[in-house]
Each structure stands twice: as C-alpha cells, then as structure tokens.
Design a protein around this motif. Structure first.
Motif, short mmCIF file in Angstrom:
data_model
loop_
_atom_site.label_atom_id
_atom_site.label_comp_id
_atom_site.label_asym_id
_atom_site.label_seq_id
_atom_site.Cartn_x
_atom_site.Cartn_y
_atom_site.Cartn_z
N GLN A 55 41.50 38.24 78.32
CA GLN A 55 41.03 39.14 79.37
C GLN A 55 41.51 40.57 79.13
O GLN A 55 40.75 41.53 79.29
N VAL A 56 42.75 40.73 78.72
CA VAL A 56 43.30 42.07 78.48
C VAL A 56 42.62 42.73 77.28
O VAL A 56 42.26 43.91 77.31
N LEU A 57 42.42 41.96 76.21
CA LEU A 57 41.77 42.52 75.02
C LEU A 57 40.32 42.90 75.32
O LEU A 57 39.83 43.93 74.84
N ARG A 58 39.62 42.10 76.11
CA ARG A 58 38.24 42.43 76.48
C ARG A 58 38.20 43.74 77.28
O ARG A 58 37.34 44.59 77.05
N LEU A 59 39.13 43.88 78.23
CA LEU A 59 39.20 45.11 79.01
C LEU A 59 39.45 46.31 78.10
O LEU A 59 38.84 47.37 78.25
N MET A 60 40.33 46.14 77.12
CA MET A 60 40.66 47.22 76.20
C MET A 60 39.42 47.66 75.42
O MET A 60 39.13 48.86 75.31
N VAL A 61 38.68 46.71 74.88
CA VAL A 61 37.51 47.05 74.07
C VAL A 61 36.42 47.68 74.93
O VAL A 61 35.79 48.69 74.55
N GLU A 62 36.18 47.12 76.12
CA GLU A 62 35.14 47.65 76.99
C GLU A 62 35.43 49.10 77.36
O GLU A 62 34.55 49.97 77.29
N ARG A 63 36.65 49.40 77.78
CA ARG A 63 36.97 50.75 78.22
C ARG A 63 37.03 51.73 77.04
O ARG A 63 36.63 52.89 77.18
N ALA A 64 37.54 51.29 75.91
CA ALA A 64 37.58 52.17 74.74
C ALA A 64 36.16 52.55 74.30
O ALA A 64 35.90 53.71 73.94
N ARG A 65 35.25 51.60 74.35
CA ARG A 65 33.84 51.90 74.03
C ARG A 65 33.26 52.89 75.04
O ARG A 65 32.55 53.83 74.67
N GLU A 66 33.57 52.65 76.30
CA GLU A 66 33.03 53.52 77.36
C GLU A 66 33.51 54.95 77.21
O GLU A 66 32.74 55.91 77.32
N ILE A 67 34.79 55.14 76.92
CA ILE A 67 35.36 56.49 76.86
C ILE A 67 34.89 57.23 75.61
O ILE A 67 34.58 58.43 75.66
N THR A 68 34.85 56.56 74.48
CA THR A 68 34.49 57.23 73.22
C THR A 68 32.99 57.22 72.93
O THR A 68 32.56 57.82 71.95
N GLY A 69 32.21 56.51 73.75
CA GLY A 69 30.79 56.43 73.50
C GLY A 69 30.46 55.60 72.26
O GLY A 69 29.43 55.82 71.62
N ALA A 70 31.31 54.63 71.95
CA ALA A 70 31.08 53.79 70.77
C ALA A 70 30.04 52.72 71.09
O ALA A 70 29.99 52.20 72.20
N ASP A 71 29.21 52.41 70.11
CA ASP A 71 28.18 51.38 70.28
C ASP A 71 28.73 49.98 70.00
O ASP A 71 28.16 48.99 70.44
N LEU A 72 29.82 49.90 69.25
CA LEU A 72 30.42 48.60 68.90
C LEU A 72 31.93 48.70 68.99
O LEU A 72 32.53 49.69 68.56
N GLY A 73 32.55 47.68 69.58
CA GLY A 73 34.00 47.58 69.62
C GLY A 73 34.42 46.20 69.14
O GLY A 73 33.84 45.18 69.55
N VAL A 74 35.42 46.15 68.26
CA VAL A 74 35.85 44.88 67.65
C VAL A 74 37.37 44.81 67.66
O VAL A 74 38.05 45.81 67.38
N ILE A 75 37.89 43.62 67.98
CA ILE A 75 39.32 43.35 67.83
C ILE A 75 39.48 42.28 66.75
O ILE A 75 38.88 41.21 66.83
N ALA A 76 40.28 42.58 65.73
CA ALA A 76 40.61 41.62 64.68
C ALA A 76 42.10 41.39 64.69
O ALA A 76 42.88 42.35 64.66
#
Length: 576
Positions: free
Chosen positions: A225-246
C-alpha cells in the motif's frame, strides 16, 4: 516707397504651404504611431507580467512580439541545460494541422543554433542567405525577413525570441529590434517569476506528499500500500506517464519489478531483471539518481529495450542506504514530453529517503511480528507439553486401569478405542510441539511443517503481506517425503499466482492431514480467477498434473465474498 518696404515679404506660395502641412501631418502621425507603439509595448509588458504559468508566459511573449513588430510568424526557443540546443520550441502563427505536416520542431541547429552560440540581436533581409541557415523542411511556409533577440533571466540566457515575415513586405528595422529587446527584458523578469512560482508550488506538493507518506507509515499501512501511494503521487507531481518500483532480490544479483502504474505498466509488472543492461541496475551501480533524455535509445539499456517503446525522458532513483540496497524508483514520460527538470528532481532525492524508511519500517514490523509469533509458539509448546499431554496421558492411564473392571465386551471395546484416540491425540500434539520448537532448524532435514512455514515467509516478500497459516494433523509423520515435496511445490506456485495476478491484500494457507489424505488450501481476497487471462492458467495445469499423478484432485474457484479458493488434495495410502 517707404510704406511698401515696411510691409515685408509677401505671403508664402500656396504649394510651399501645402508641403509644410503635409510634413507636419507626417510627423504628427509618426508621433502618434510611436505613442501607440509605446502604449502597446506597455500593455504587452503588463500582460506578460501578470501570468504565472510558464507555458502561458512564453506564449504571451510571442503573441505580443508579433503584434508589436507586425510580423506574420513568431516563436520562442528555450535553451536546454546542456546549452547546445533547444529543449522547448513554441511557434505562433502556424496552426496544428500545418505543424503536424511539418513534423519535428527545430532543436536548435542551423540559424537558431547561431543565436544560441552568439546571443546577440540578429536581423536579416533574406533568412536563407545566412551561412548558418539549413533550409526548411517540406510543407514549411516561406519565410524571408527575420529578427531574433535573446531572452535573459538574470545573467543567464534563457532562450531566444524569433520573428519572421514583416507584414508590409519590408525589413525589420532598428526600432523593431529596440522594441523586442525591451519586451525580452520584461519577459526575462516574468519568466523568472513564473519559474520561482512553479518551484514553490512543486515544493509545496512534495511537502504534502511527504506528510501523506509519513501518515501512512505511522498508521501501520502495509508495504504494498505504501509503495503504491509513493508511485501514484510521484507520477502525479512529476507528470510521469509510467512509474515502476523494482526491489532487490535478497541474495541474488537480480531485481524484481513488483509494482508498475501507468503507460505500458504490463510490460514492467512482476518482471525479474538482471542488473546489467537495465535502467534500474544502472541506478544501483551509480548509487545516485540517473536520468535519460530518451530511454528508448539509451545505450546503457540492452536488456529488453522494447519494454520502453513510446517513452522518452526517464529518471531512476535508488532506494536504500550505503550499507544495504533496497530497490529503485523509476519514472518515465511520453517520448514527446520534455526532460525532467532539476526543480522536479531535487525533492525526489529526499522522497526516496522516505521510501527507504518505509521499506525499513516494513521489515522491522515484520521482524517484530515474527518475534511475537515465535514467543507465542514457545509458550504454546510449553503449555502443550507441560499441561495438555500430561493430562491426556493421565486420562489414558486411568481408562486403561478401569478397563479390567468392565465386564461388558462392548463397553471394554469402547474404552480401548478411547485410549487409542488419546494416544493419537498425544502424537498429534507432540508433532505440533516438534514443529513449534524446530522453527529455526536448518533447512536440511527440516520437516514439512517447518518447510511450509518458511515457504510462506519467503512469499511474504513478494506479496507485501504475510499470509495466515494453519496446520492440522500429523504433518511431519504421516506425509511421506515425495508427497511433502509436491506440497511445497504446489504451495509455492499458488502463492506466486496470488502475487502475480490476484492483486490481493490478504491470503490464508491451510495444510490438513486427516482421514488418510493431505489437503492444501490457499485462499485470497483478490480479483478472482474468472478475470485471469488463459495464459495465466498454465500454472494451474501443472498443479492439476501433480494431483493426478498421485490420484488426487485440484479445484480452483471464485469465493463468494471475492477472491479465489484453491484446494489440492492427495490420498496418502501407499504414497512413497
């Protein structure tokens, strides 16, 4: 005669008077034109200065310049961070259809590159005759007269303002250059204000995200849940089309892409990658933030580069500490978007530190849960050994001693069955105690009970949560080695399917040995088996084949309250 001389010269000829009046009118018109032009310049400066959105500021600059110098076309080019070309080019006067036919916009070569190398006003009668001119692409409208001036923000050259095609057919003059220089000076202030405003807004959004992130950590939210929140918000702020956690696979030189959101997420979700030849591996090797202006053509990415098709600017930020690598956060934009700016990336470093903290807290929470579980196991084992077994054994002895006083054959037989049941119960409890006390036994020679516990714990790293586990019966005594190996294989495949396809937040595992059969059940609260593509059923076919080889069965069906129930049953009988 004296009177006539006193009268002075006679009236001016009418023609000469008309010429003077015309000249006076021209000068009045020139003064009026200058006044109107100064008024227009003032209005343009005020209009540009009122806007705080950078893209709108740039557009207003070009639109105002076109009106002030009476040009047909205008554009502003923003110089890239490498100072060699343009990172942004905004034309005005060309509609979207014609722009699409022309193709790629200028990147700062040819005549535009001349202005980048020499940021001084440039005025041309014929654009194509300049030595640096490289011509026009097909479908480009004809352009002849040209004027360009630099736009400075403080001491640095931000970009250039370009105007072409004077509408009256003449050349741009010194007055046009002076007007454009004045507008460019005002534009530099407006651009700086817009950039500062955007940086403040961006910093504010990162701070809000940090607060939200910290709240999630303190609330005890799960790792997934925390990692999903991180990717969603990072994409939203930077305007990224793709966010990935490895995440780094423990003990192996591999990375597991556990979460992907956005464009082409399917090509990045649940993929195991090598470090060499991958964007994530490049970031881990560098130990710091790395960027790519065009990830599709990045020579560092040699492993499955097609996964990045359609994407361009990208950034990868390693997660972890100097002593321990945890993973990588990757963000990418569409191929036609602008590269990530320093203002966007600077807060990302601190945010990555928070992400690392989230992973560390998740590990500590899991360790605390395991310690609590071990303490409970020890307590239960002691209670079973010191209390339950002793009472059951005493009860069995009492029944055995009472048996010789029972004369009725049927009653004696029932007493004997009761004693046998007590013996079986004691064996089950002793098997349970053995499993509890051998929790930390080495893998070699460990019983099925311990192997199942370890398999569930290993799966928790990928799932993001620890499945509930229940075991009943003589698991270590009645299940022969080959069947135990099958149980472990089935359990691993089932939990892997949950991690890959179910999108579950919880799961339950039950291993029951009863009635001459061993039954393994795996339940989850995910999306349900009916939504799975046919390609994902190959794993179920393998499990069914294992059951069929031992005359057993496999069922996998949706649960009434959501999710999937998988039940694998094999008779023990003569298995060996």
């Amino acid at each position: 005669m004296g009177v006539e001389e006193a009268r002075g010269p006679g009236p001016l000829p009418r023609l000469r008077l008309d010429e003077l009046l015309e000249e006076l009118q021209v000068r009045i018109d020139a003064v009026r034109g200058t006044r109107n032009r100064l008024q227009g310049l003032l209005e343009a400066v005020l209009s540009v200065g009122q806007e705080l959105d950078l893209s709108q500021v740039l557009r207003r600059i070009v639109e105002a310049a076109i009106v002030l110098v009476d040009a047909e076309y205008g554009a502003v080019g923003v110089i890239g961070e490498d100072r060699r070309g343009l990172s942004q080019f905004l034309p005005v006067g060309i509609d979207d259809e014609l722009r699409a036919r022309i193709g790629e916009l200028p990147s700062g070569h040819g005549l535009l590159g001349e202005l980048i190398r020499h940021p001084e006003p440039l005025r041309l009668h014929e654009l194509a005759e300049h030595p640096a001119s490289s011509g026009f692409p097909p479908h480009h409208p004809p352009m002849h007269t040209f004027v360009g001036v630099p736009i400075r923000v403080r001491e640095a050259v931000f970009g250039n303002l370009y105007l072409t095609q004077k509408r009256d057919g003449g050349d741009f003059d010194d007055e046009d250059v002076a007007v454009l220089q004045t507008l460019a000076a005002a534009a530099g202030v407006a651009i700086e204000n817009a950039r500062l405003y955007e940086e403040v807004r961006l910093r504010e959004r990162w701070l809000r995200l940090s607060a939200e992130f910290s709240g999630s950590l303190l609330s005890g939210a799960g790792e997934t849940q925390v990692l999903r929140l991180m990717v969603e918000r990072a994409r939203e702020i930077t305007g990224a089309d793709l966010g990935v956690i490895a995440l780094v696979v423990p003990g192996r030189e591999e990375l597991h892409e556990v979460l992907a959101l956005g464009r082409q997420a399917g090509a990045h979700h649940d993929i195991v990658l090598p470090r060499r030849g991958t964007f994530a591996g490049t970031a881990l090797t560098a130990g710091e933030l790395v960027t790519s202006d065009d990830i599709r053509k990045d020579p560092r990415i040699t492993y499955q580069p097609a996964r990045w098709d359609g994407l361009g600017p990208a950034v990868a930020m390693p997660l972890g500490t100097p002593d321990r690598e945890r993973g990588v956060l990757m963000l990418a934009r569409h191929a036609e978007e602008q590269p990530f700016s320093a203002a966007e990336l600077t807060p990302l470093v601190g945010f990555a530190g928070q992400a690392t903290l989230a992973l560390e807290l998740s590990d500590r929470r899991r360790d605390a849960e395991q310690m609590s579980l071990l303490e409970d196991r020890d307590r239960i084992a002691r209670d079973l050994h010191d209390l339950a077994i002793q009472r059951l054994f005493a009860t069995g002895m009492t029944l055995q001693s009472a048996q010789r006083f029972v004369q009725h054959p049927e009653a004696a037989e029932r007493l004997m069955r009761a004693v046998d049941d007590l013996d079986t119960t004691i064996k089950i409890i002793r098997s349970t105690i053995f499993g509890l006390r051998e929790r930390d036994a080495p893998p070699t020679g460990a019983g099925l009970r311990i192997r199942v516990v370890r398999a569930v714990e290993e799966a928790a790293r990928v799932l993001g949560f620890t499945p509930a586990l229940r075991m009943e019966g003589l698991v270590d005594v009645d299940v022969p080695g080959p069947v135990a190996d099958d149980v472990l294989a089935v359990l691993g495949e089932a939990l892997t399917n949950v991690a890959r396809h179910a999108r579950a937040s919880s799961a339950e595992v039950a291993l029951v040995v009863r009635g001459g059969a061993v039954t393994l059940s795996v339940l989850d609260d995910g999306i349900g088996i009916t939504t799975e593509p046919d390609a994902h059923r190959s794993g179920l076919a393998n499990l069914a084949a294992r059951a069929a080889q031992r005359a057993g069965t496999l069922t996998a069906a949706p649960r009434e309250d959501g999710g999937t129930r998988l039940v694998w049953t094999v008779p023990l009988g003569q298995q060996g």
